[in-house]
Motif scaffolding. Sequence first.
Motif, PDB file in Angstrom:
ATOM      1  N   ILE A 182       0.868  -1.179   0.000  1.00  0.00           N
ATOM      2  CA  ILE A 182       0.000   0.000   0.000  1.00  0.00           C
ATOM      3  C   ILE A 182       0.901   1.224   0.000  1.00  0.00           C
ATOM      4  N   GLY A 183       0.695   2.107  -0.957  1.00  0.00           N
ATOM      5  CA  GLY A 183       1.552   3.274  -1.086  1.00  0.00           C
ATOM      6  C   GLY A 183       0.818   4.555  -0.756  1.00  0.00           C
ATOM      7  N   LEU A 184       1.333   5.314   0.216  1.00  0.00           N
ATOM      8  CA  LEU A 184       0.748   6.611   0.549  1.00  0.00           C
ATOM      9  C   LEU A 184       1.350   7.666  -0.360  1.00  0.00           C
ATOM     10  N   ALA A 185       0.507   8.363  -1.097  1.00  0.00           N
ATOM     11  CA  ALA A 185       0.981   9.344  -2.069  1.00  0.00           C
ATOM     12  C   ALA A 185      -0.169  10.245  -2.480  1.00  0.00           C
ATOM     13  N   SER A 186       0.167  11.361  -3.124  1.00  0.00           N
ATOM     14  CA  SER A 186      -0.862  12.248  -3.651  1.00  0.00           C
ATOM     15  C   SER A 186      -1.556  11.576  -4.829  1.00  0.00           C
ATOM     16  N   GLU A 187      -2.764  12.031  -5.134  1.00  0.00           N
ATOM     17  CA  GLU A 187      -3.554  11.387  -6.179  1.00  0.00           C
ATOM     18  C   GLU A 187      -2.879  11.452  -7.547  1.00  0.00           C
ATOM     19  N   SER A 188      -2.046  12.460  -7.761  1.00  0.00           N
ATOM     20  CA  SER A 188      -1.364  12.568  -9.055  1.00  0.00           C
ATOM     21  C   SER A 188      -0.401  11.411  -9.295  1.00  0.00           C
ATOM     22  N   ASN A 189      -0.036  10.692  -8.234  1.00  0.00           N
ATOM     23  CA  ASN A 189       0.881   9.560  -8.359  1.00  0.00           C
ATOM     24  C   ASN A 189       0.174   8.207  -8.282  1.00  0.00           C
ATOM     25  N   HIS A 190      -1.140   8.218  -8.130  1.00  0.00           N
ATOM     26  CA  HIS A 190      -1.851   6.949  -7.944  1.00  0.00           C
ATOM     27  C   HIS A 190      -1.780   6.055  -9.167  1.00  0.00           C
ATOM     28  N   ALA A 191      -1.893   6.626 -10.362  1.00  0.00           N
ATOM     29  CA  ALA A 191      -1.846   5.791 -11.566  1.00  0.00           C
ATOM     30  C   ALA A 191      -0.493   5.105 -11.687  1.00  0.00           C
ATOM     31  N   TRP A 192       0.591   5.839 -11.404  1.00  0.00           N
ATOM     32  CA  TRP A 192       1.934   5.235 -11.471  1.00  0.00           C
ATOM     33  C   TRP A 192       2.041   4.083 -10.484  1.00  0.00           C
ATOM     34  N   LEU A 193       1.545   4.267  -9.280  1.00  0.00           N
ATOM     35  CA  LEU A 193       1.614   3.205  -8.277  1.00  0.00           C
ATOM     36  C   LEU A 193       0.828   1.979  -8.727  1.00  0.00           C
ATOM     37  N   ARG A 194      -0.368   2.188  -9.250  1.00  0.00           N
ATOM     38  CA  ARG A 194      -1.157   1.043  -9.716  1.00  0.00           C
ATOM     39  C   ARG A 194      -0.430   0.281 -10.817  1.00  0.00           C
ATOM     40  N   GLU A 195       0.224   1.017 -11.720  1.00  0.00           N
ATOM     41  CA  GLU A 195       0.966   0.370 -12.807  1.00  0.00           C
ATOM     42  C   GLU A 195       2.080  -0.523 -12.281  1.00  0.00           C
ATOM     43  N   HIS A 196       2.527  -0.259 -11.056  1.00  0.00           N
ATOM     44  CA  HIS A 196       3.616  -1.037 -10.467  1.00  0.00           C
ATOM     45  C   HIS A 196       3.125  -1.987  -9.378  1.00  0.00           C
ATOM     46  N   GLY A 197       1.825  -2.302  -9.418  1.00  0.00           N
ATOM     47  CA  GLY A 197       1.279  -3.313  -8.529  1.00  0.00           C
ATOM     48  C   GLY A 197       1.060  -2.873  -7.102  1.00  0.00           C
ATOM     49  N   VAL A 198       0.972  -1.556  -6.900  1.00  0.00           N
ATOM     50  CA  VAL A 198       0.822  -1.000  -5.558  1.00  0.00           C
ATOM     51  C   VAL A 198      -0.582  -0.435  -5.406  1.00  0.00           C
ATOM     52  N   VAL A 199      -1.194  -0.656  -4.243  1.00  0.00           N
ATOM     53  CA  VAL A 199      -2.507  -0.079  -3.940  1.00  0.00           C
ATOM     54  C   VAL A 199      -2.294   1.334  -3.421  1.00  0.00           C
ATOM     55  N   PRO A 200      -2.749   2.348  -4.144  1.00  0.00           N
ATOM     56  CA  PRO A 200      -2.503   3.720  -3.691  1.00  0.00           C
ATOM     57  C   PRO A 200      -3.532   4.181  -2.662  1.00  0.00           C
ATOM     58  N   VAL A 201      -3.041   4.947  -1.687  1.00  0.00           N
ATOM     59  CA  VAL A 201      -3.907   5.560  -0.678  1.00  0.00           C
ATOM     60  C   VAL A 201      -3.453   7.010  -0.511  1.00  0.00           C
ATOM     61  N   THR A 202      -4.395   7.921  -0.511  1.00  0.00           N
ATOM     62  CA  THR A 202      -4.071   9.337  -0.347  1.00  0.00           C
ATOM     63  C   THR A 202      -3.714   9.632   1.106  1.00  0.00           C
ATOM     64  N   TYR A 203      -2.659  10.387   1.306  1.00  0.00           N
ATOM     65  CA  TYR A 203      -2.267  10.753   2.668  1.00  0.00           C
ATOM     66  C   TYR A 203      -3.160  11.893   3.168  1.00  0.00           C
ATOM     67  N   GLY A 204      -2.988  12.276   4.437  1.00  0.00           N
ATOM     68  CA  GLY A 204      -3.759  13.385   4.998  1.00  0.00           C
ATOM     69  C   GLY A 204      -4.841  12.898   5.947  1.00  0.00           C
ATOM     70  N   ASP A 205      -5.727  13.808   6.323  1.00  0.00           N
ATOM     71  CA  ASP A 205      -6.780  13.484   7.281  1.00  0.00           C
ATOM     72  C   ASP A 205      -7.544  12.236   6.844  1.00  0.00           C
ATOM     73  N   GLY A 206      -7.753  11.334   7.798  1.00  0.00           N
ATOM     74  CA  GLY A 206      -8.488  10.110   7.525  1.00  0.00           C
ATOM     75  C   GLY A 206      -7.653   8.983   6.955  1.00  0.00           C
ATOM     76  N   VAL A 207      -6.321   9.166   6.896  1.00  0.00           N
ATOM     77  CA  VAL A 207      -5.481   8.158   6.249  1.00  0.00           C
ATOM     78  C   VAL A 207      -5.524   6.821   6.988  1.00  0.00           C
ATOM     79  N   LEU A 208      -5.659   6.860   8.319  1.00  0.00           N
ATOM     80  CA  LEU A 208      -5.715   5.606   9.076  1.00  0.00           C
ATOM     81  C   LEU A 208      -6.890   4.742   8.616  1.00  0.00           C
ATOM     82  N   ASP A 209      -8.043   5.349   8.486  1.00  0.00           N
ATOM     83  CA  ASP A 209      -9.223   4.596   8.047  1.00  0.00           C
ATOM     84  C   ASP A 209      -9.065   4.109   6.615  1.00  0.00           C
ATOM     85  N   ARG A 210      -8.440   4.929   5.763  1.00  0.00           N
ATOM     86  CA  ARG A 210      -8.250   4.514   4.368  1.00  0.00           C
ATOM     87  C   ARG A 210      -7.296   3.324   4.274  1.00  0.00           C
TER      88      ARG A 210
END
Length: 306
Positions: free
Chosen positions: A171-199
């Motif tokens: 699971i990769g914590l990153a901004s949404e602009s990097n989510h597509a890159w993470l998915r392409e590399h087999g990583v589940v993207p999660v946006t950092y910031g408020d509520g990240v624990l629940d995400r």
Amino acid sequence: MPQAVRFDEYGDIEVLEVREVPRPEPAADEVLVRVRAAGINPGENGIRIGAFHERWPATFPSGEGSDLAGVVEQVGAAVPTWSVGDEVIGWVDSRASHAELVVVPAGNLVSRDPAVPWEVGGALFVAGTTAHAGVRAVGAGPGDTIVVAGAAGGVGSITVQLLRHAGAAVIGLASESNHAWLREHGVVPVTYGDGVLDRIRAAAPDGVTAFVDAFGDGYVDLALELGVAKDRINTIIDFAGAARTGVRSEGMEGSANAGVLAGLVKLVAAGDLDVPIAARYPLAEVRSAYRHLMQRHTRGKIVLIP
């Protein structure tokens, strides 16, 4: 005369200058490399402002930079392993790679595969060996679910791929602009910031087994709140948090060698490791390169091109 980055006192980016310097001369066990690319790293900011003076004091005038890729220009008398014209990737411990010419111990170099772009080779050592050490520190393997904070940065972008090679779910914590890159590399993207624990909990309903912090800013405490064991949490940046909580803070030291670097080069050449290059700057624009780096939202590495 060749040019190199120098600074005469601790301070902000403005202390950096590009100057003409005497041509370096290799000792018997060294080679002289004409640099084609040299990565920049966050730790160099800390050294320049004096934050690491107790650990890594500077002597002035100081150069900077560790990573490099280039072409051998001169060989010391006791070096049988390299010849003039060899294309190499490596590092120095002398804070000197941000330059047109740099003297490098012969054992700090590996051959550049033609499939490895110059800028990738020049940015590989510090981030790559730090990522390698972090993966080893948390004992990653099949069956693990591992969170990486700063997952698209210079170290994080390599870490997530090495974790996937080790068989872990990531699971990769990153901004949404990097989510597509993470998915392409087999990583589940999660946006950092408020509520990240629940995400994170929603992305890992069976729990998180390890955590690699490549960003700082409270992620050690987040990892503990997720229930991760202290010996399976590694931070490469939050040393105060590690000292306070007892989690790991293993940097590149255990992996900072030519064998690990050669392995990373092979992965890149085979297409099994993607090292994103966020930006390229001429050596003369070193201040702009560090301003870019200090935004802390780049994908991958920033590289100087002498």
